[in-house]
Scaffold this motif. Sequence first.
Motif, PDB file in Angstrom:
ATOM      1  N   VAL A  90      41.129  41.170  48.578  1.00 44.79           N
ATOM      2  CA  VAL A  90      40.778  42.431  47.919  1.00 44.79           C
ATOM      3  C   VAL A  90      39.856  42.169  46.732  1.00 44.79           C
ATOM      4  CG1 VAL A  90      41.742  44.254  46.448  1.00 44.79           C
ATOM      5  CG2 VAL A  90      42.761  43.797  48.660  1.00 44.79           C
ATOM      6  N   VAL A  91      40.075  41.036  46.040  1.00 44.26           N
ATOM      7  CA  VAL A  91      39.256  40.705  44.875  1.00 44.26           C
ATOM      8  C   VAL A  91      38.047  39.857  45.259  1.00 44.26           C
ATOM      9  CG1 VAL A  91      39.213  39.572  42.626  1.00 44.26           C
ATOM     10  CG2 VAL A  91      41.260  40.798  43.355  1.00 44.26           C
ATOM     11  N   THR A  92      38.292  38.767  45.977  1.00 38.66           N
ATOM     12  CA  THR A  92      37.217  37.802  46.216  1.00 38.66           C
ATOM     13  C   THR A  92      36.125  38.327  47.147  1.00 38.66           C
ATOM     14  OG1 THR A  92      38.515  36.778  48.012  1.00 38.66           O
ATOM     15  CG2 THR A  92      38.725  35.819  45.804  1.00 38.66           C
ATOM     16  N   SER A  93      36.442  39.339  47.954  1.00 41.54           N
ATOM     17  CA  SER A  93      35.412  39.887  48.833  1.00 41.54           C
ATOM     18  C   SER A  93      34.268  40.502  48.025  1.00 41.54           C
ATOM     19  CB  SER A  93      36.013  40.949  49.765  1.00 41.54           C
ATOM     20  OG  SER A  93      36.574  42.021  49.027  1.00 41.54           O
ATOM     21  N   GLU A  94      34.591  41.004  46.827  1.00 40.89           N
ATOM     22  CA  GLU A  94      33.555  41.558  45.953  1.00 40.89           C
ATOM     23  C   GLU A  94      32.542  40.481  45.566  1.00 40.89           C
ATOM     24  OE1 GLU A  94      33.079  44.627  44.979  1.00 40.89           O
ATOM     25  OE2 GLU A  94      34.964  45.685  44.642  1.00 40.89           O
ATOM     26  N   PHE A  95      33.032  39.290  45.249  1.00 41.92           N
ATOM     27  CA  PHE A  95      32.152  38.196  44.861  1.00 41.92           C
ATOM     28  C   PHE A  95      31.473  37.578  46.095  1.00 41.92           C
ATOM     29  CE2 PHE A  95      35.410  38.478  41.554  1.00 41.92           C
ATOM     30  CZ  PHE A  95      34.619  38.571  40.423  1.00 41.92           C
ATOM     31  N   PHE A  96      32.205  37.531  47.199  1.00 44.36           N
ATOM     32  CA  PHE A  96      31.663  36.942  48.428  1.00 44.36           C
ATOM     33  C   PHE A  96      30.480  37.760  48.953  1.00 44.36           C
ATOM     34  CE2 PHE A  96      31.620  36.408  53.071  1.00 44.36           C
ATOM     35  CZ  PHE A  96      31.514  35.029  53.158  1.00 44.36           C
ATOM     36  N   LYS A 117      42.631  47.839  42.424  1.00 44.94           N
ATOM     37  CA  LYS A 117      42.773  46.726  43.368  1.00 44.94           C
ATOM     38  C   LYS A 117      44.247  46.346  43.544  1.00 44.94           C
ATOM     39  CE  LYS A 117      38.176  44.733  42.661  1.00 44.94           C
ATOM     40  NZ  LYS A 117      37.719  45.032  44.031  1.00 44.94           N
ATOM     41  N   LEU A 118      44.999  46.366  42.450  1.00 43.11           N
ATOM     42  CA  LEU A 118      46.432  46.076  42.534  1.00 43.11           C
ATOM     43  C   LEU A 118      47.153  47.123  43.387  1.00 43.11           C
ATOM     44  CD1 LEU A 118      47.130  45.038  38.828  1.00 43.11           C
ATOM     45  CD2 LEU A 118      47.334  43.555  40.826  1.00 43.11           C
ATOM     46  N   VAL A 119      46.803  48.396  43.181  1.00 37.60           N
ATOM     47  CA  VAL A 119      47.432  49.470  43.959  1.00 37.60           C
ATOM     48  C   VAL A 119      47.054  49.368  45.428  1.00 37.60           C
ATOM     49  CG1 VAL A 119      47.543  51.975  44.303  1.00 37.60           C
ATOM     50  CG2 VAL A 119      47.584  51.036  41.987  1.00 37.60           C
ATOM     51  N   ALA A 120      45.778  49.076  45.705  1.00 34.38           N
ATOM     52  CA  ALA A 120      45.332  48.948  47.098  1.00 34.38           C
ATOM     53  C   ALA A 120      46.045  47.798  47.786  1.00 34.38           C
ATOM     54  CB  ALA A 120      43.819  48.741  47.140  1.00 34.38           C
ATOM     55  N   VAL A 181      41.465  36.768  41.218  1.00 32.57           N
ATOM     56  CA  VAL A 181      40.705  36.954  39.982  1.00 32.57           C
ATOM     57  C   VAL A 181      40.424  35.611  39.319  1.00 32.57           C
ATOM     58  CG1 VAL A 181      40.764  37.912  37.648  1.00 32.57           C
ATOM     59  CG2 VAL A 181      41.564  39.279  39.574  1.00 32.57           C
ATOM     60  N   LEU A 182      41.426  34.745  39.310  1.00 35.85           N
ATOM     61  CA  LEU A 182      41.273  33.453  38.642  1.00 35.85           C
ATOM     62  C   LEU A 182      40.335  32.520  39.390  1.00 35.85           C
ATOM     63  CD1 LEU A 182      44.994  32.872  37.575  1.00 35.85           C
ATOM     64  CD2 LEU A 182      43.093  33.614  36.139  1.00 35.85           C
ATOM     65  N   ILE A 183      40.328  32.612  40.722  1.00 30.63           N
ATOM     66  CA  ILE A 183      39.457  31.758  41.536  1.00 30.63           C
ATOM     67  C   ILE A 183      38.545  32.678  42.338  1.00 30.63           C
ATOM     68  CG2 ILE A 183      39.355  29.913  43.261  1.00 30.63           C
ATOM     69  CD1 ILE A 183      42.258  29.238  42.542  1.00 30.63           C
ATOM     70  N   ARG A 184      37.311  32.842  41.911  1.00 35.55           N
ATOM     71  CA  ARG A 184      36.425  33.835  42.522  1.00 35.55           C
ATOM     72  C   ARG A 184      35.951  33.446  43.921  1.00 35.55           C
ATOM     73  NH1 ARG A 184      32.139  35.556  37.932  1.00 35.55           N
ATOM     74  NH2 ARG A 184      32.062  33.317  37.560  1.00 35.55           N
TER      75      ARG A 184
END
Length: 274
Positions: A90-96, A117-120, A181-184
């Motif tokens: 959910v998070v890293t796809s934004e950076f990917f 993102k937490l709720v999703a 979040v910690l590891i993008r």
Amino acid sequence: MNLVRSELLKIRTTNTWWVFALISLPLWGLTALINWLQTDALASGNFGDVPADQAEQIQAAQSVDNLAANIYTNGQFFGLLIVMLLGIIVVTSEFFHQTVTTTFLTAPHRTAVMTAKLVAAAVLAMLFWLVTTGLNLVLGVLVLNSVDLGSQLGNGAVWTATALNALAYLLWSVLGVGIGVLIRSQIGATVTGILLYLGGSIGAALAISILAARWGEWINNLQVLVPSLASALMVSGDPIPGNPPRWAGAAVLIGYAVVTGMIGTLTMRRRDIS
């Protein structure tokens, strides 16, 4: 709500969710077979002579509450791994996919984005929990009736374990978002998450067992500090001698999730995304 809908839309419009769903089904089936065989063996009670220090643990594992709680929470081990990985993606796809800059330009309040993102991730976790629980209700009735224990659907221990299993799914999705979040890097975060989860489940359990044999049974209480072992402890029925109470597992996992969520939110707010 609009941000949450946006996050869910991002997931629905990619292959991620159904790929994980397809992976989850055979893993659920594998654990169902293992738990069926285990339940049959424990219900039969044909273990012969066992060491005195293991007799109490086996007797506790043979209790109806533990047998029912175990079978009705079948698939937790791999299920929690899956929802953690979904939280990471959910998070890293934004950076990917390099869409994170657009996201923050559209919604400049990063705390709100992180909350969405937490709720999703939590919604996805609950969806996976609902599906596996539905399958487990069918499985549990079949397995428990096959060993002449009845469905146990009126047993409070079953519903307590099921509710705590839902909490475990929810908390592991939060942990996944925090790792993301910690590891993008999507690959880096995914590999790290898998190693931490499996290492904690297998490596820590082995280390604790060796240390307990050397320094005493009190060492077994340290297993509650390992997230993957804490979540397994949460869904036990009757207390197992030598193990911490399941409320301790829930408390520790909640603590990890709160800390991870806070660190993730603060990191997201301060990190340069350019």
